[in-house]
Design a protein around this motif. Structure first.
Motif: not given
Length: 185
Positions: A45-50
């Protein structure tokens, strides 16, 4: 991190012989890599936010995910919005093995049938790739606490088998980021 420190880390996740590859089995090292991926995928999820942030910061680029759990990094891709047959993409990699990142570029041409990579570009990147590369590196560094791995360290040869790479052509880049950097979705 020094090349020696990085080699010590990657030895834990990549085999030093091709014995298991030839038998079609996962080595203990590869089993550890897959177990690490199970932990790291919790950061998806943090990667997709990036990726969402990159879409805002890089207007005119198509942003995509190129992560493959057969490699050892999350990968994001910014495809140029050019409409001629020659395109480029900038790829940002965040290693799951060490707090390091790298950014590289690909030049390719697209036909109706397929995309063909013309050239892989590392530091120094061509002028048109530099701005998206800086944005990617800055965002990955800020979001994940990684630092850029110097190219001379990334090119350090290692005595390990990394997917389709075998010594003497295997480098820290292959072990930390991607065994076949030219393959992107």
């Amino acid at each position: 991190m020094s090349p020696e420190q990085l080699l010590s880390i990657v030895r834990h996740y990549w085999p030093s012989t091709e014995e298991y590859y030839l038998r079609g089995e996962a080595s203990p090292e590869l089993e550890r890599l897959q177990a690490l991926w199970q932990q790291e995928l919790k950061k998806l999820d943090k990667w997709w936010a990036l990726l969402d942030e990159l879409e805002v910061e890089l207007p005119g680029f198509n942003i995509g995910d190129g992560t493959a759990t057969s490699d050892a990094s999350f990968r994001c891709i910014a495809y140029s919005g050019r409409t001629d047959p020659h395109h480029f993409a900038v790829v940002g990699c965040l290693s799951i093995l060490a707090p390091v990142l790298t950014v590289y570029g690909l030049e390719f041409e697209e036909t109706e049938e397929r995309r063909r990579v013309i050239r892989i570009c590392f530091e120094p990147l061509p002028a048109e790739m530099q701005q998206p590369a800086r944005v990617m590196a800055r965002k990955i560094e800020a979001g994940f606490g990684a630092s850029a791995l110097p190219r001379e360290v990334a090119e350090t040869p290692i005595p390990l088998f990394v997917e389709w790479r075998a010594p003497p052509e295997t480098t820290l880049f292959h072990a930390l980021f991607a065994s076949r950097p030219e393959i992107i979705p």
